[in-house]
Structure formats: C-alpha cells, structure tokens
Write a protein that holds these residues in place. Structure first.
Motif, PDB file in Angstrom:
ATOM      1  N   ARG A 137      49.293  55.476  34.939  1.00  0.00           N
ATOM      2  CA  ARG A 137      48.085  55.119  34.190  1.00  0.00           C
ATOM      3  C   ARG A 137      47.691  56.220  33.207  1.00  0.00           C
ATOM      4  NH1 ARG A 137      45.258  50.487  35.614  1.00  0.00           N
ATOM      5  NH2 ARG A 137      46.743  49.131  36.634  1.00  0.00           N
TER       6      ARG A 137
ATOM      7  N   TRP B 180      43.959  52.885  45.874  1.00  0.00           N
ATOM      8  CA  TRP B 180      44.611  52.370  44.667  1.00  0.00           C
ATOM      9  C   TRP B 180      43.687  52.459  43.454  1.00  0.00           C
ATOM     10  CZ3 TRP B 180      44.530  49.155  40.600  1.00  0.00           C
ATOM     11  CH2 TRP B 180      45.760  48.790  40.031  1.00  0.00           C
ATOM     12  N   THR B 181      42.469  51.912  43.618  1.00  0.00           N
ATOM     13  CA  THR B 181      41.565  51.758  42.480  1.00  0.00           C
ATOM     14  C   THR B 181      41.204  53.096  41.847  1.00  0.00           C
ATOM     15  OG1 THR B 181      40.662  49.876  43.641  1.00  0.00           O
ATOM     16  CG2 THR B 181      39.404  50.660  41.779  1.00  0.00           C
TER      17      THR B 181
ATOM     18  N   GLU C 276      42.146  54.562  38.031  1.00  0.00           N
ATOM     19  CA  GLU C 276      41.082  54.932  37.090  1.00  0.00           C
ATOM     20  C   GLU C 276      41.112  56.422  36.765  1.00  0.00           C
ATOM     21  OE1 GLU C 276      38.005  51.390  38.502  1.00  0.00           O
ATOM     22  OE2 GLU C 276      37.672  53.433  39.200  1.00  0.00           O
TER      23      GLU C 276
ATOM     24  N   TYR D  19      36.715  51.944  46.808  1.00  0.00           N
ATOM     25  CA  TYR D  19      37.086  50.613  47.343  1.00  0.00           C
ATOM     26  C   TYR D  19      38.487  50.683  47.923  1.00  0.00           C
ATOM     27  CZ  TYR D  19      38.868  45.761  47.178  1.00  0.00           C
ATOM     28  OH  TYR D  19      39.453  44.561  47.495  1.00  0.00           O
TER      29      TYR D  19
ATOM     30  N   TRP E  97      41.283  48.215  50.599  1.00  0.00           N
ATOM     31  CA  TRP E  97      41.479  46.985  51.361  1.00  0.00           C
ATOM     32  C   TRP E  97      42.705  47.134  52.247  1.00  0.00           C
ATOM     33  CZ3 TRP E  97      43.340  47.698  46.490  1.00  0.00           C
ATOM     34  CH2 TRP E  97      44.680  47.372  46.272  1.00  0.00           C
TER      35      TRP E  97
ATOM     36  N   GLN F  28      37.978  44.803  53.842  1.00  0.00           N
ATOM     37  CA  GLN F  28      37.616  45.471  52.588  1.00  0.00           C
ATOM     38  C   GLN F  28      36.463  46.426  52.850  1.00  0.00           C
ATOM     39  OE1 GLN F  28      37.236  41.459  50.828  1.00  0.00           O
ATOM     40  NE2 GLN F  28      38.180  42.333  48.999  1.00  0.00           N
TER      41      GLN F  28
ATOM     42  N   MET G  24      32.190  42.391  46.821  1.00  0.00           N
ATOM     43  CA  MET G  24      32.018  42.971  45.494  1.00  0.00           C
ATOM     44  C   MET G  24      30.579  42.852  44.984  1.00  0.00           C
ATOM     45  SD  MET G  24      34.472  44.634  44.761  1.00  0.00           S
ATOM     46  CE  MET G  24      36.110  44.900  45.428  1.00  0.00           C
TER      47      MET G  24
ATOM     48  N   ARG H 209      29.258  45.922  46.205  1.00  0.00           N
ATOM     49  CA  ARG H 209      29.719  47.098  45.449  1.00  0.00           C
ATOM     50  C   ARG H 209      28.806  47.335  44.244  1.00  0.00           C
ATOM     51  NH1 ARG H 209      35.190  48.469  42.055  1.00  0.00           N
ATOM     52  NH2 ARG H 209      35.318  50.661  42.642  1.00  0.00           N
TER      53      ARG H 209
ATOM     54  N   LEU I 269      41.535  40.339  45.366  1.00  0.00           N
ATOM     55  CA  LEU I 269      41.038  41.663  45.765  1.00  0.00           C
ATOM     56  C   LEU I 269      39.653  41.969  45.199  1.00  0.00           C
ATOM     57  CD1 LEU I 269      44.402  43.570  45.560  1.00  0.00           C
ATOM     58  CD2 LEU I 269      42.991  43.292  47.591  1.00  0.00           C
ATOM     59  N   GLY I 270      39.282  41.290  44.129  1.00  0.00           N
ATOM     60  CA  GLY I 270      37.889  41.306  43.704  1.00  0.00           C
ATOM     61  C   GLY I 270      37.449  42.450  42.803  1.00  0.00           C
ATOM     62  N   ILE I 271      38.385  43.306  42.391  1.00  0.00           N
ATOM     63  CA  ILE I 271      37.980  44.411  41.522  1.00  0.00           C
ATOM     64  C   ILE I 271      37.400  43.863  40.217  1.00  0.00           C
ATOM     65  CG2 ILE I 271      38.865  46.388  40.192  1.00  0.00           C
ATOM     66  CD1 ILE I 271      40.843  46.740  42.613  1.00  0.00           C
TER      67      ILE I 271
ATOM     68  N   GLU J  51      35.719  41.157  39.841  1.00  0.00           N
ATOM     69  CA  GLU J  51      34.345  40.690  40.081  1.00  0.00           C
ATOM     70  C   GLU J  51      33.361  41.853  40.062  1.00  0.00           C
ATOM     71  OE1 GLU J  51      33.636  38.157  43.503  1.00  0.00           O
ATOM     72  OE2 GLU J  51      31.497  38.599  43.426  1.00  0.00           O
ATOM     73  N   SER J  52      33.787  43.000  40.613  1.00  0.00           N
ATOM     74  CA  SER J  52      32.847  44.122  40.635  1.00  0.00           C
ATOM     75  C   SER J  52      32.651  44.716  39.247  1.00  0.00           C
ATOM     76  CB  SER J  52      33.301  45.195  41.632  1.00  0.00           C
ATOM     77  OG  SER J  52      34.419  45.901  41.151  1.00  0.00           O
TER      78      SER J  52
ATOM     79  N   GLY K 197      42.040  46.881  35.715  1.00  0.00           N
ATOM     80  CA  GLY K 197      41.811  47.274  37.104  1.00  0.00           C
ATOM     81  C   GLY K 197      42.457  46.372  38.126  1.00  0.00           C
TER      82      GLY K 197
ATOM     83  N   PRO L 200      44.975  45.129  40.600  1.00  0.00           N
ATOM     84  CA  PRO L 200      46.139  45.726  41.251  1.00  0.00           C
ATOM     85  C   PRO L 200      47.381  44.845  41.202  1.00  0.00           C
ATOM     86  CG  PRO L 200      44.205  45.901  42.648  1.00  0.00           C
ATOM     87  CD  PRO L 200      43.858  44.962  41.531  1.00  0.00           C
TER      88      PRO L 200
END
Lengths: 421, 64
Positions: free
Chosen positions: A16, A295-296, A300, A323, A325, A334, A379, A382, B14-16, B18-19, B54, B56
């Motif tokens: 990335r 991962w996230t 980033e 985050y 999972w 999650q 989410m 979140r 996984l919903g990233i 959505e967030s 974002g 995955p």
C-alpha cells in the motif's frame, strides 16, 4: 532528482505504501524489499479459505502480478532476502551485500510468529504466518492429519475450525484458563470460546504442554499431567512479535515495535513505520501508544507513512478505531475499538446463542464493541466510537438498535403469518 | 458522478466500506452487502474512494 522511496517489508503495508505514492504521482525511484521470495500476498485467507478442502492447488493469494509492480508501478523488487541493518547517518538499508540508499524510508517488516520455547525441530510442527507455513499445514490437513493446536487465540482457533470442518481429529490446547483475554478481555474471551464447545471442539484450557515428541516427524504432544495426544500436525498459535531485530543498534527507539509519533514518524529524518511493526500514538484514544496486528490499519498506515515520508512538511496524523475479524466454523467474530475498559456489557443477543453484541466502557466513554454474528451492527458502532460517544449515549443507541431490530423481526413474523394465511 | 460497482463473488461482508461511507454501503447480519446508492457525487467521493481502497477482498470498484 526526485526522492528515492525505500520500503522495507513487502506485505500489505509495504504494498500500500508503494501504491499510494505512485497514485499521488511520485515519479522518483521506489524500491520494495521483502524477506520472502513471494510477491506481496494477503495473509488473512491463509488461516481461513486457504485451508479449506477442495481445489488441489488453491489460488496463491497474491495481491498483484510481478509485471504490474515492476512495469506499471515502476517498483524495483528486492525479494527473498531480509534487510539486515539500517544506517540512519548514511541513509542506507543493508540487504545481504547491498547498501540501498534512501531519501524517504518506510519500515514495514511486520511481525513473526512466536514459537514455543524449547520446542524441538520436527516435521509437522508449524506456526502460521507465511504462505509457506500455510502450504505445509494445508498439505498435512489434506493427508488427514491428527491435529493438535497449541494456543486458542484467533489463528489457532481458525486452524482448528478448518481442520474440524474437514472432519479431522482436532484438539485445542490453551495454557491460560480463558482464551483471548488480551484480544477481547477475559469475560468475552470465555463467551467467544463457547463457539468451540457449540461446535463440538475438544478445547482444553489451563493445560501445560510438557513435550512435543517425535523422531524426525512429530508423533505426539504430551501434557504436564501425562496425557499423550497423538498428532501428525501441531500448529502453534502463540502470537507474534514485531520484526525489529534488524533495527537493533540503528538508534531507533524500539519497545514492542518501532516507537512513532502520531504521524508514524520514527524519529530520524525521512523514516516512518507502518503495519504490525509500528507502535504509534493513536489520537483517537488520547494518544495512547498502540501496536496493531490488523489488516485495516496495516493497509491505511502503509499509505499514510509513505506519503508522510516523501512530504513531511504536509504530513498527516494517523488515527483509527481499530478493527479486526475472525471466522470460525460458520461464525464471524468482529471487534472494533480497544478491548481494555472498566466494564463490558452485552446489549443485544446472548453469548450462549452464539449471536451477540457487547460494549466496552472506559471511564464514561464507549471504547470497544465485540460482535459475534452481528455484521449489521458492528460498523454502526465503529462510527459511534469514532465520534467519541459517551457511555450513556452508547447505551441509548444500543436500545434504539435493539428496538428497531425487534420491530423488524415482528414485521417479518407478521408477514409470514399473512403469507401462510 | 462516479459509479460504484460491487463484485458480490468477492464480497464477504467485512463492513469496512460501511464504516467509511455508511450512506452508500450497509451489511446485514448474514453478511450480505447492500449498495444504498450507486452513484457518488463530488461531496462524497473522498469517503467512497477510501471505502473502495479499504476493502480487504477488493470487491469494490469506482468508475470515475
């Protein structure tokens, strides 16, 4: 001449990093250094879909083809040899006999799976971190291995669930009385572990392994109480430690990772860190020093670190609501936020039903949410944590969500009645 | 206007997304993603771009 960006670590964060600066139009040289011989690949599937029975040759979870990286992105790939040192005065990274000079540097060497202290070097004993590990474990599962998993954390539990799905004999051993304490807290660790019991897994907690026996290949795991578990495959899921050994003596501050400020800057000019190796100040949580293995955040941070490294004058801080999972059996677990708090409260569903939402309070704020099989909820929380919602407001939000869900279920039932009538 | 595409074979809910862009993406408890809006205007574009980057499983794409 345009700055030379060197990225050490060719996994998600490293990838990335190089992609972000090329997207921004950086036209200087970019070098990506990776210890493994593989092109950058995606790790989460290695303990999940990659272990499933089926295709003889499962898809290599690589992110990009070599031609894309080398030609389209113009990245010099240095794969198959780990970086061995960093000279911040000369601004050079050491890789085997090479000295690679940099103007901007991103450290993204990730983490290494911990092995059991004193465990012998036997065939069939593996940790799971790399593609090579996953291929070896998959081959053993294909051969019908009797499997013992040591460590009931997320990786261990995913492997166990994969072996169980194939109908293999599996035992999971956990040294602590409750698994997952560090990840989700003790109370919820116990709640999540019920997924093992619900699925008929042989999970044994509070047990100590006294020996792994074998002759060339593993044959059995012996417990302190004398129990002998025959095994053809032993997977050790004992967590991971940041890969910082190559930075010893470089002058960087190392303390469970490379210590960084909120911009992911590691101190000396031009040096930033990203991914599992970075321990940085997360402004979302009062600037607490955090090191994530998610991962996230790796994805980033890779982009942010590279941009900041090339243009420190307009550097941006990186703040996030963490985050992660995990998929076990047919359940999705999650977690958003941080699992350290003063109170945990289940606000929807019941742990014993394998479907619930739990909120974590620190002082008078919501700091974390655990959701098991509640993908519609997690989410939305979140976003609330990001807004730094108070605990009282979080409970009100939860009550509204719950009322709306019950209303929806009610209407669905009425609909069924109407259809049946 | 930019057009959002979802590859439902790749999406695992996984919903990233959505967030990051809740006006566009919503995941249900069974993990299915609903695309609430297919087109993103200039105001929302940054959020949607982040959501696309974002993902995955690389299930999202944006045609600008």
């Amino acid at each position: 001449m345009a700055s030379h960006l060197v990225v050490v670590g060719a996994s998600l964060a490293g990838l990335r990093a190089v992609e972000a600066v090329r997207k921004d139009g950086h036209d200087g040289p970019v070098t990506l250094i990776g210890a493994e011989r593989h092109l950058p690949y995606d790790r989460p599937p290695l303990s999940k879909a990659f272990l499933e029975a089926g295709d003889e040759d499962p898809e290599h979870p690589r992110f990009r083809e070599e031609s894309h990286l080398a030609q389209e992105l113009g990245v010099e790939l240095v794969l198959g040899e780990p970086a061995s040192g960093l000279d911040t005065a000369a601004r050079e990274v050491h890789v085997a006999d090479r000295r690679i000079g940099y103007d901007a540097l991103v450290l993204a060497t990730g983490a290494r799976a911990k092995s059991l202290p004193g465990s012998p070097d036997l065939d069939g004993v593996h940790t799971l971190r790399t593609l090579d590990d996953a291929q070896a474990i998959r081959a053993a599962l294909d051969a019908g291995a009797r499997t013992v998993v040591i460590g009931a954390g997320f990786i261990g539990s995913e492997v166990a669930s994969g072996a169980h799905k194939r109908g293999l004999e599996v035992t999971v051993l956990e040294a602590l009385p409750t698994p997952l304490g560090r990840a989700v807290g003790e109370e919820m660790g116990a709640a999540v572990s019920q997924l093992h019991h619900r699925n008929g897994m042989d999970l044994r907690c509070g047990v100590t392994v006294s020996a792994i026996e074998g002759n060339g290949s593993v044959e059995a795991v012996v417990l302190e109480d004398g129990t002998r578990l025959p095994a053809d495959l032993v997977v050790v899921g004992a967590g991971a430690a940041p890969t910082t050994d190559w930075l010893e003596g470089s002058g960087l501050e190392l303390d469970d990772g490379v210590v960084c400020d909120e911009y992911l800057a590691a101190g000396p000019p031009g040096i930033y860190a990203a991914g599992d190796i970075a321990r940085w100040r997360n402004a979302q949580f009062d600037g607490d020093l955090m090191r994530l293995e998610h991962w996230t955040s790796a994805a980033e941070q890779g982009a942010v670190a590279a941009r900041n490294a090339l243009d420190p004058a307009s550097a941006k801080p990186y703040a996030t609501v963490p985050y992660f999972w995990s998929d076990w059996y047919d359940s999705r677990i999650q977690f958003v936020g941080i699992p350290r708090g003063d109170e945990v409260r289940v606000v929807s569903g019941r742990p014993e039903d394998g479907r619930f939402v739990a909120l974590y309070r620190r002082c008078d704020h919501l700091v974390g949410v655990l959701a098991v099989n509640r993908q519609a909820e997690v989410m939305k929380y979140r976003a609330q944590i990001k807004k730094n919602i108070t605990w009282d407001d979080a409970l009100k939000f939860a009550a509204q969500r719950e009322a709306a869900a019950q209303d929806k279920a009610e209407r669905a039932r009425e609909g069924e009645h109407a259809a049946a009538g | 206007m930019a057009c959002i595409k979802v590859d439902y074979d790749k999406c695992t809910g996984l919903g990233i997304c959505e967030s990051l862009a809740p006006e566009f993406f919503e995941v249900s408890d069974d993990g299915n993603l609903t695309l609430l809006e297919e087109e993103a205007g200039p105001d929302a574009l940054d959020d949607v771009r982040e959501a696309v980057a974002g993902c995955p499983t690389e299930a999202l794409s944006l045609k600008e």
